[in-house]
Scaffold this active site. Structure first.
Site, PDB file in Angstrom:
ATOM      1  N   CYS A 244      -7.291 -10.945  -1.132  1.00  0.00           N
ATOM      2  CA  CYS A 244      -6.347 -10.142  -0.352  1.00  0.00           C
ATOM      3  C   CYS A 244      -5.767  -9.134  -1.338  1.00  0.00           C
ATOM      4  O   CYS A 244      -6.396  -8.874  -2.377  1.00  0.00           O
ATOM      5  CB  CYS A 244      -5.298 -11.000   0.362  1.00  0.00           C
ATOM      6  SG  CYS A 244      -4.196 -11.964  -0.685  1.00  0.00           S
TER       7      CYS A 244
HETATM    8  O1  LIG Z   1      -1.750  -9.490  -0.603  1.00  0.00           O
HETATM    9  C1  LIG Z   1      -1.561  -9.817   0.530  1.00  0.00           C
HETATM   10  C2  LIG Z   1      -0.840 -11.074   0.864  1.00  0.00           C
HETATM   11  O2  LIG Z   1      -0.529 -11.832  -0.285  1.00  0.00           O
HETATM   12  C3  LIG Z   1      -2.028  -9.000   1.670  1.00  0.00           C
HETATM   13  O3  LIG Z   1      -3.268  -8.402   1.383  1.00  0.00           O
HETATM   14  C4  LIG Z   1      -1.056  -7.891   1.964  1.00  0.00           C
HETATM   15  O4  LIG Z   1       0.072  -8.413   2.570  1.00  0.00           O
HETATM   16  P1  LIG Z   1       1.318  -7.470   2.954  1.00  0.00           P
HETATM   17  O5  LIG Z   1       1.927  -6.996   1.671  1.00  0.00           O
HETATM   18  O6  LIG Z   1       2.233  -8.376   3.724  1.00  0.00           O
HETATM   19  O7  LIG Z   1       0.768  -6.341   3.781  1.00  0.00           O
END
Ligand SMILES: O=C(CO)[C@H](O)COP(=O)(O)O
Length: 165
Positions: free
Chosen positions: A83
């Site tokens: 992510c």
């Molecule tokens: O990094 C993330 C969650 O840990 C995700 O890709 C992005 O999350 P957000 O910052 O809530 O959009």
């Protein structure tokens, strides 16, 4: 058909889940291509998101939970998830009883995530490290196998006993 090794892994070769949210899809696709060329891997299971798919905006918790469930149900041995930071997919996967997921962005932590912690899930952040490092770490991580006879085993067992699985 594959049997089960001492690490709960398929003895016929690793079955590896790969997944991401939209913030990690570039790295997910790159590591997916690496896994498909990796002779150690018996099966690569892409759980999305797909760049051109309806699931592209699927939030990271669904990805982590789906990967954790696949391992918990014995349908896969390991998962590599991306992510933005790697943190969200790790938190999500760790909600599944018996799953040990860790975010690791350096070689030593990647090694210890298996040899110390018997992690079945490695997560990394596309917004944190470079692509070539992520690819290298994924390859390294898949080369480690937990030793159930090691001094670390009794520590991991504390977690398993607590969860009852
Ligand atoms: O990094 C993330 C969650 O840990 C995700 O890709 C992005 O999350 P957000 O910052 O809530 O959009």
């Amino acid at each position: 058909m594959s049997g089960q090794g001492t690490n709960g892994e398929s003895t016929g070769g690793l079955r590896v889940v790969i997944g991401s949210d939209e913030a990690g899809v570039d790295y997910k696709d790159a590591v997916l291509a690496d896994l498909e060329r990796d002779g150690r891997i018996a099966e690569v299971i892409d759980i999305g998101v797909a760049r051109d798919g309806e699931d592209f905006t699927r939030p990271y918790p669904y990805v982590g939970i789906a990967a954790g469930q696949m391992i918990s149900e014995g349908r896969a041995d390991r998962a590599i998830l991306f992510c933005g930071t790697g943190l969200g997919v790790a938190i999500a996967a760790n909600k599944i009883p018996g799953i040990r997921a860790a975010t690791a962005h350096d070689s030593f932590s990647v090694e210890r995530s298996v040899l110390s912690n018997n992690c079945q899930v490695l997560t990394m952040g596309q917004r944190v490290i470079g692509l070539e490092l992520a690819r290298r770490l994924a390859k390294e991580w898949l080369g480690y196998t937990f030793d159930p006879g090691s001094a670390s085993a009794s520590k991991v067992k504390v977690l398993s006993d607590f969860e009852g699985c």
